[in-house]
Design a protein around this motif. Structure first.
Motif, PDB file in Angstrom:
ATOM      1  N   PHE A 159       3.456   7.079   4.699  1.00 21.84           N
ATOM      2  CA  PHE A 159       4.762   6.542   5.095  1.00 21.84           C
ATOM      3  C   PHE A 159       5.109   6.865   6.553  1.00 21.84           C
ATOM      4  O   PHE A 159       5.309   5.972   7.362  1.00 21.84           O
ATOM      5  CB  PHE A 159       5.856   7.097   4.184  1.00 21.84           C
ATOM      6  CG  PHE A 159       7.247   6.739   4.605  1.00 21.84           C
ATOM      7  CD1 PHE A 159       7.754   5.464   4.375  1.00 21.84           C
ATOM      8  CD2 PHE A 159       8.051   7.664   5.262  1.00 21.84           C
ATOM      9  CE1 PHE A 159       9.035   5.113   4.786  1.00 21.84           C
ATOM     10  CE2 PHE A 159       9.334   7.329   5.679  1.00 21.84           C
ATOM     11  CZ  PHE A 159       9.824   6.055   5.437  1.00 21.84           C
ATOM     12  N   GLY A 160       5.171   8.158   6.878  1.00 24.64           N
ATOM     13  CA  GLY A 160       5.718   8.567   8.175  1.00 24.64           C
ATOM     14  C   GLY A 160       4.976   8.044   9.383  1.00 24.64           C
ATOM     15  O   GLY A 160       5.567   7.435  10.284  1.00 24.64           O
ATOM     16  N   ALA A 166       3.270   1.510  13.121  1.00 32.18           N
ATOM     17  CA  ALA A 166       3.161   0.107  12.713  1.00 32.18           C
ATOM     18  C   ALA A 166       4.510  -0.571  12.490  1.00 32.18           C
ATOM     19  O   ALA A 166       4.592  -1.798  12.426  1.00 32.18           O
ATOM     20  CB  ALA A 166       2.317  -0.003  11.442  1.00 32.18           C
ATOM     21  N   GLY A 167       5.563   0.221  12.315  1.00 29.22           N
ATOM     22  CA  GLY A 167       6.867  -0.369  12.037  1.00 29.22           C
ATOM     23  C   GLY A 167       6.979  -0.820  10.589  1.00 29.22           C
ATOM     24  O   GLY A 167       6.169  -0.455   9.738  1.00 29.22           O
ATOM     25  N   ASN A 168       7.982  -1.624  10.324  1.00 29.75           N
ATOM     26  CA  ASN A 168       8.264  -2.072   8.965  1.00 29.75           C
ATOM     27  C   ASN A 168       8.458  -3.584   8.963  1.00 29.75           C
ATOM     28  O   ASN A 168       9.528  -4.106   8.675  1.00 29.75           O
ATOM     29  CB  ASN A 168       9.520  -1.351   8.444  1.00 29.75           C
ATOM     30  CG  ASN A 168       9.757  -1.596   6.970  1.00 29.75           C
ATOM     31  OD1 ASN A 168       8.907  -2.147   6.272  1.00 29.75           O
ATOM     32  ND2 ASN A 168      10.923  -1.207   6.488  1.00 29.75           N
ATOM     33  N   ILE A 169       7.389  -4.303   9.299  1.00 30.96           N
ATOM     34  CA  ILE A 169       7.437  -5.754   9.445  1.00 30.96           C
ATOM     35  C   ILE A 169       7.055  -6.410   8.122  1.00 30.96           C
ATOM     36  O   ILE A 169       5.929  -6.253   7.652  1.00 30.96           O
ATOM     37  CB  ILE A 169       6.481  -6.229  10.554  1.00 30.96           C
ATOM     38  CG1 ILE A 169       6.764  -5.480  11.859  1.00 30.96           C
ATOM     39  CG2 ILE A 169       6.605  -7.732  10.759  1.00 30.96           C
ATOM     40  CD1 ILE A 169       5.734  -5.729  12.950  1.00 30.96           C
ATOM     41  N   ILE A 180       9.955   0.526  -0.344  1.00 31.39           N
ATOM     42  CA  ILE A 180      10.879   1.344  -1.137  1.00 31.39           C
ATOM     43  C   ILE A 180      11.986   1.899  -0.245  1.00 31.39           C
ATOM     44  O   ILE A 180      13.166   1.846  -0.598  1.00 31.39           O
ATOM     45  CB  ILE A 180      10.114   2.480  -1.833  1.00 31.39           C
ATOM     46  CG1 ILE A 180       9.177   1.906  -2.898  1.00 31.39           C
ATOM     47  CG2 ILE A 180      11.077   3.483  -2.458  1.00 31.39           C
ATOM     48  CD1 ILE A 180       8.220   2.919  -3.484  1.00 31.39           C
ATOM     49  N   TYR A 181      11.609   2.386   0.906  1.00 28.18           N
ATOM     50  CA  TYR A 181      12.612   2.933   1.844  1.00 28.18           C
ATOM     51  C   TYR A 181      13.589   1.847   2.290  1.00 28.18           C
ATOM     52  O   TYR A 181      14.805   2.062   2.311  1.00 28.18           O
ATOM     53  CB  TYR A 181      11.900   3.530   3.060  1.00 28.18           C
ATOM     54  CG  TYR A 181      12.841   4.055   4.113  1.00 28.18           C
ATOM     55  CD1 TYR A 181      13.423   5.310   3.991  1.00 28.18           C
ATOM     56  CD2 TYR A 181      13.153   3.287   5.231  1.00 28.18           C
ATOM     57  CE1 TYR A 181      14.287   5.792   4.963  1.00 28.18           C
ATOM     58  CE2 TYR A 181      14.012   3.757   6.205  1.00 28.18           C
ATOM     59  CZ  TYR A 181      14.580   5.011   6.067  1.00 28.18           C
ATOM     60  OH  TYR A 181      15.434   5.474   7.020  1.00 28.18           O
ATOM     61  N   TYR A 195       9.070  -1.762  -7.089  1.00 32.99           N
ATOM     62  CA  TYR A 195       8.075  -1.176  -6.195  1.00 32.99           C
ATOM     63  C   TYR A 195       7.680   0.227  -6.647  1.00 32.99           C
ATOM     64  O   TYR A 195       6.507   0.608  -6.564  1.00 32.99           O
ATOM     65  CB  TYR A 195       8.614  -1.126  -4.763  1.00 32.99           C
ATOM     66  CG  TYR A 195       8.703  -2.478  -4.103  1.00 32.99           C
ATOM     67  CD1 TYR A 195       7.724  -3.448  -4.315  1.00 32.99           C
ATOM     68  CD2 TYR A 195       9.762  -2.789  -3.245  1.00 32.99           C
ATOM     69  CE1 TYR A 195       7.811  -4.691  -3.711  1.00 32.99           C
ATOM     70  CE2 TYR A 195       9.849  -4.030  -2.633  1.00 32.99           C
ATOM     71  CZ  TYR A 195       8.863  -4.979  -2.867  1.00 32.99           C
ATOM     72  OH  TYR A 195       8.948  -6.206  -2.265  1.00 32.99           O
ATOM     73  N   VAL A 196       8.646   0.993  -7.104  1.00 36.88           N
ATOM     74  CA  VAL A 196       8.347   2.337  -7.602  1.00 36.88           C
ATOM     75  C   VAL A 196       7.433   2.252  -8.818  1.00 36.88           C
ATOM     76  O   VAL A 196       6.478   3.032  -8.960  1.00 36.88           O
ATOM     77  CB  VAL A 196       9.649   3.089  -7.954  1.00 36.88           C
ATOM     78  CG1 VAL A 196       9.339   4.370  -8.727  1.00 36.88           C
ATOM     79  CG2 VAL A 196      10.431   3.418  -6.686  1.00 36.88           C
TER      80      VAL A 196
END
Length: 218
Positions: A159-160, A166-169, A180-181, A195-196
């Motif tokens: 995740f981090g 890469a970002g969240n595209i 999820i975030y 998703y979980v």
């Protein structure tokens, strides 16, 4: 529910697992052949991503590969390659964070191989390359496979570092953890639950496969 995060996650984790498999094996093999003081130094460097916070790793990767940074701008200006905020960045982040797991498992497994087997292969005229792939790796197979599965699982849950580099595209770099975030941040509870559930299901399958394989090797 949009399944693109699952697809991105699986593609990223599989690609990263292939890279870390060979990189981890090679690194473990080379380190084992070094004198002890040098082994300690390389062990420390290779294991460092395991203990550093993922955001620190992500910042370091972004600092190196960002479009306005020396390495990033060099790749783009000379080869037209842009890494930051692309799918390739998700793979790079996954490789960096999962590499220590593959490396350590492979190192431990290779170190347990009886050196007499290796010497016997040498007396039969095998090259070092053949000895590695036909003797060393097969004998160390349980540990090597364990490392491969663990590195795949680690890449799947990254995740981090991914968020930083890469970002969240959506549809490109949004993996399951990022989805999820984003879902929690936007209050899309039903989507988050989906998703979980997918993440837990995949994780259970991985653990079950690893446990089944380990039981057969006993």
């Amino acid at each position: 529910m949009d399944i693109s995060p699952l697809i991105v996650s699986l593609k990223t984790a599989l690609t990263a697992a292939v890279i870390t498999f060979f990189a981890g094996l090679l690194a473990a093999h080379l380190v084992l052949r070094l004198p002890r003081p040098y082994r300690i130094v390389w062990d420390t460097l290779f294991m460092l991503p395991l203990v550093l916070p993922p955001t620190v790793l992500g910042f370091g990767l972004l600092y190196l590969l960002g479009a306005n940074r020396p390495l990033g701008s060099f790749l783009y200006d000379n080869f037209g390659i842009r890494l930051a905020f692309t799918w390739s960045a998700t793979v790079i982040a996954a490789v960096v964070v999962s590499f220590p797991l593959m490396y350590r498992a492979a190192r431990g497994a290779l170190a347990q191989v009886d050196t007499e087997l290796l010497d016997a292969a040498r007396t039969m005229g095998y090259s070092e390359f053949s000895i590695f792939w036909k003797v060393w790796v097969p004998v160390a197979r349980p540990g090597v496979i364990t490392g491969a599965v663990l590195s795949f699982a680690r890449g799947l849950g990254e995740f981090g570092a991914t968020a930083m580099l890469a970002g969240n595209i959506p549809g490109q770099t949004r993996t399951l953890p990022l989805a999820i975030y984003a879902g929690v941040a936007s209050g899309q509870e039903a989507q988050v639950v989906g998703y979980v559930t997918l993440t837990v299901a995949v994780s259970i399958c991985l653990v079950a496969l690893l446990s089944t394989y380990a039981d057969r090797e006993l």
